[in-house]
Design a protein around this motif. Structure first.
Motif, PDB file in Angstrom:
ATOM      1  N   GLU A 105       2.910   6.053  -9.996  1.00 14.88           N
ATOM      2  CA  GLU A 105       1.674   5.549  -9.962  1.00 14.88           C
ATOM      3  C   GLU A 105       1.322   5.385  -8.212  1.00 14.88           C
ATOM      4  N   THR A 106       0.294   6.127  -7.236  1.00 13.79           N
ATOM      5  CA  THR A 106       0.038   5.748  -6.288  1.00 13.79           C
ATOM      6  C   THR A 106      -1.320   5.197  -6.521  1.00 13.79           C
ATOM      7  N   TYR A 107      -2.285   4.966  -7.014  1.00 10.61           N
ATOM      8  CA  TYR A 107      -3.161   4.165  -6.979  1.00 10.61           C
ATOM      9  C   TYR A 107      -3.020   2.851  -6.589  1.00 10.61           C
ATOM     10  N   ARG A 108      -3.378   2.428  -5.900  1.00 14.15           N
ATOM     11  CA  ARG A 108      -3.777   0.984  -5.219  1.00 14.15           C
ATOM     12  C   ARG A 108      -5.280   0.167  -6.492  1.00 14.15           C
ATOM     13  N   HIS A 109      -4.943  -0.983  -6.838  1.00 11.59           N
ATOM     14  CA  HIS A 109      -5.483  -1.554  -8.249  1.00 11.59           C
ATOM     15  C   HIS A 109      -6.235  -1.951  -7.870  1.00 11.59           C
ATOM     16  N   ASP A 110      -5.551  -2.351  -6.141  1.00  8.29           N
ATOM     17  CA  ASP A 110      -7.463  -3.354  -5.573  1.00  8.29           C
ATOM     18  C   ASP A 110      -8.257  -3.126  -4.815  1.00  8.29           C
ATOM     19  N   HIS A 111      -8.170  -1.933  -5.258  1.00  7.16           N
ATOM     20  CA  HIS A 111      -8.841  -0.516  -3.936  1.00  7.16           C
ATOM     21  C   HIS A 111     -10.247  -1.441  -5.373  1.00  7.16           C
ATOM     22  N   ALA A 112     -10.168  -1.080  -6.279  1.00  3.92           N
ATOM     23  CA  ALA A 112     -10.921  -1.261  -7.115  1.00  3.92           C
ATOM     24  C   ALA A 112     -11.375  -2.705  -7.396  1.00  3.92           C
ATOM     25  N   ASN A 113     -10.890  -3.451  -7.052  1.00 10.96           N
ATOM     26  CA  ASN A 113     -11.513  -4.694  -7.352  1.00 10.96           C
ATOM     27  C   ASN A 113     -12.374  -5.480  -6.297  1.00 10.96           C
ATOM     28  N   LEU A 114     -12.328  -4.075  -5.142  1.00  5.68           N
ATOM     29  CA  LEU A 114     -13.056  -5.297  -3.762  1.00  5.68           C
ATOM     30  C   LEU A 114     -14.583  -4.845  -3.850  1.00  5.68           C
ATOM     31  N   THR A 115     -15.372  -6.503  -4.028  1.00  9.26           N
ATOM     32  CA  THR A 115     -16.616  -6.206  -3.663  1.00  9.26           C
ATOM     33  C   THR A 115     -17.555  -5.841  -2.505  1.00  9.26           C
ATOM     34  N   GLN A 116     -16.615  -5.957  -2.008  1.00  8.43           N
ATOM     35  CA  GLN A 116     -17.579  -5.162  -0.655  1.00  8.43           C
ATOM     36  C   GLN A 116     -17.220  -4.345   0.406  1.00  8.43           C
TER      37      GLN A 116
ATOM     38  N   ASP B 220       0.769  -1.029  -0.160  1.00 11.61           N
ATOM     39  CA  ASP B 220       0.261  -0.310  -0.130  1.00 11.61           C
ATOM     40  C   ASP B 220       0.869   1.154  -0.051  1.00 11.61           C
ATOM     41  N   PRO B 221       0.704   2.575  -0.889  1.00 14.34           N
ATOM     42  CA  PRO B 221       1.231   3.536  -0.437  1.00 14.34           C
ATOM     43  C   PRO B 221       1.438   4.009   0.706  1.00 14.34           C
TER      44      PRO B 221
END
Length: 496
Positions: free
Chosen positions: A247-258, A58-59
């Motif tokens: 790049e600072t955005y954590r892309h696994d944020h977008a994959n969380l479904t809950q 995580d950044p």
């Protein structure tokens, strides 16, 4: 510290959300919903975490030195939007004479720039938040700023200049919402007030330096050198971003479904790219009321910027260079107000957390703004009437400083409040908080000269101050009701 799990969320994560964001009947209601979920899904085991942690990648876990370099770069980049706006003001008279046009048309050029300054970030923020891309959007935005700056040097028609300024505004304004997104990516909530103070320090150094540089260049070298200067500054920023901003955005944020954080359920309604997506945030009352209040502060700032060159040139017979120097007063006020406001905002939040065993919620941050809320309308009324009666120059100068201090003392905390409330939509929230005030500022700037001529500058600022003072009640409402509004938003998003 926020909890960012590495797997699909279970009832444990929802419980963590409850502990951070709810109490009383709402908490009991959600706890019962979790029990029902466990009855339906018996394989969902209840777990215990002894210490909330962030994933190592995580950044927010990056070394402090790395984060400081990133903060410095985005702070430098944030200078271009206010600088490209305020650098223009001391040259208003010179531009009017060069293009042989009217005062109204020159003000239209300012209005158009402000309009696109507020509009463009809607597209940028929506794209950045949806696709999780900060770095490449920074680079494209800087190109959109630099190329029109060069073209502005060569134009001979005022309408071509206005068009190029509009494109220039689109590129420069993106840096502010992108900077907010980067801060949300790399800093935890109790560090964000300080980080925003540094970001806005850069913003208001640009705001402060722009008129001084513009006045000097317009008087000594001609106003076209204003645009050469901006183009050179853009060329310096491009390699800095390219080589030193990861790049600072954590892309696994977008994959969380809950949901895993207070804003995560809300984010589920903002999945697809849509340039108007940030406007959906206006449906949230704590966002819309805060933004309307901020619009009344921006009214002072932009009307003042238009009034200063006109009245100081006509009533005080100041040269372009000295007109630029008068902008030091609000600029220094912005700088001091931004830093002190950010620090004080973090202090108020941390003090509450210490007194409540680590528990807090975003509205607590608003406890830091009340002094500034009173200072702002008082100082701008004084500013208007000192100009009306042509008082000694020192009196409007002092009023400008105090007004600038109060404006940023309040703005820093209220903007950080938005990011704390919806961290995963930080760029969109900041873009929206610029869009609405800029739209209103476009109207203010267009009617400033006719109103000044009709009722006088004293009554003009008295009316603006009255609107601002009355709208303070909106922030009071957010302070007392905002927590409950956010809890209802989360319940609706969770479908429990």
């Amino acid at each position: 510290m926020e909890i960012k799990p590495k797997r699909q969320s279970t009832s444990l994560e929802i419980e963590n959300v409850i502990e951070e964001t709810t109490d009383g009947d709402t908490k009991l209601y959600l706890e019962n919903a979790i029990k029902k979920r466990q009855e339906i899904f018996p394989d969902s085991k209840k777990e215990t975490l002894t210490e909330p942690t962030l994933p190592s990648h995580d950044p927010k876990n990056w070394p402090e030195g790395k984060k400081s370099i990133i903060l410095l770069i985005i702070s430098l980049a944030s200078m271009i939007s206010p600088m490209s706006s305020t650098i223009f003001y001391p040259a208003i008279i010179a531009i009017r004479e060069y293009f042989k046009t009217t005062e109204f048309i020159v003000n239209v050029s300012i209005s158009v720039f402000i309009f696109f300054t507020g509009t463009a970030p809607l597209f940028v923020a929506s794209f950045s938040d949806t696709y999780g891309n900060r770095r490449h959007v920074y680079l494209v935005s800087l190109l959109l700023f630099t190329i029109p700056s060069v073209i502005c040097v060569l134009v001979k028609n005022i309408w071509v200049l206005i068009t190029m300024r509009a494109i220039q505004a689109c590129g420069s304004s993106a840096t502010q919402c992108l900077g907010a997104g980067v801060i949300s990516d790399i800093y935890i909530p109790t560090e964000r007030g300080w980080a925003y103070g540094i970001l806005y320090l850069g913003f208001y150094i640009g705001d402060l330096g722009g008129p001084i540089i513009g006045g000097f260049l317009a008087e000594r070298l001609g106003f076209t050198w204003i645009f050469w200067f901006l183009a050179i500054f853009g060329c310096i920023l491009l390699p800095l971003i390219f080589f030193f901003l990861p790049e600072t955005y954590r892309h696994d944020h977008a994959n969380l479904t809950q949901p895993t954080a207070p804003s995560q359920p809300i984010m589920q309604n903002f999945k697809k790219f849509n340039p108007l997506t940030p406007i959906k945030l206006l449906a949230l009352p704590n966002v819309s009321l805060k933004i309307f209040y901020m619009s009344t502060i921006w009214a002072f700032m932009y009307v003042q910027n238009v009034i200063i060159p006109i009245i100081f040139y006509e009533s005080y017979q100041l040269s372009y260079s000295f007109i630029g120097l008068t902008f030091l007063a609000p600029g220094i006020g912005y700088l001091i107000g931004s830093v002190i406001g950010g620090r004080y905002s973090d202090y108020v939040l941390n003090k509450y957390k210490v007194a409540h065993n680590g528990f807090s919620y975003p509205e607590i941050r608003l406890n830091s703004i009340w002094f500034g809320c009173v200072l702002i309308p008082v100082t701008f009324v004084v500013f208007g009437w000192t100009l009306e009666y042509k008082a000694h120059l020192i009196f409007p100068i002092i009023s400008m400083f105090l007004g600038g201090f109060g404006s940023l003392f309040v703005s820093n905390s209220t903007i950080t409040y938005l990011v704390d409330s919806y961290p995963e939509l930080s760029a969109s929230a900041i873009a929206l908080s610029e869009f609405v005030p800029c739209i209103m500022a476009t109207i203010y700037i267009t009617i400033t000269v006719p109103l000044k001529d009709a009722i006088g500058v004293g009554w003009l600022f008295t009316i603006l101050s009255s609107i601002n003072l009355l709208s303070t009640g909106l922030i009071v409402l957010v302070y007392f009701k905002g927590k409950g509004w956010r809890e209802k938003q989360q319940m609706r998003a969770l479908h429990v």
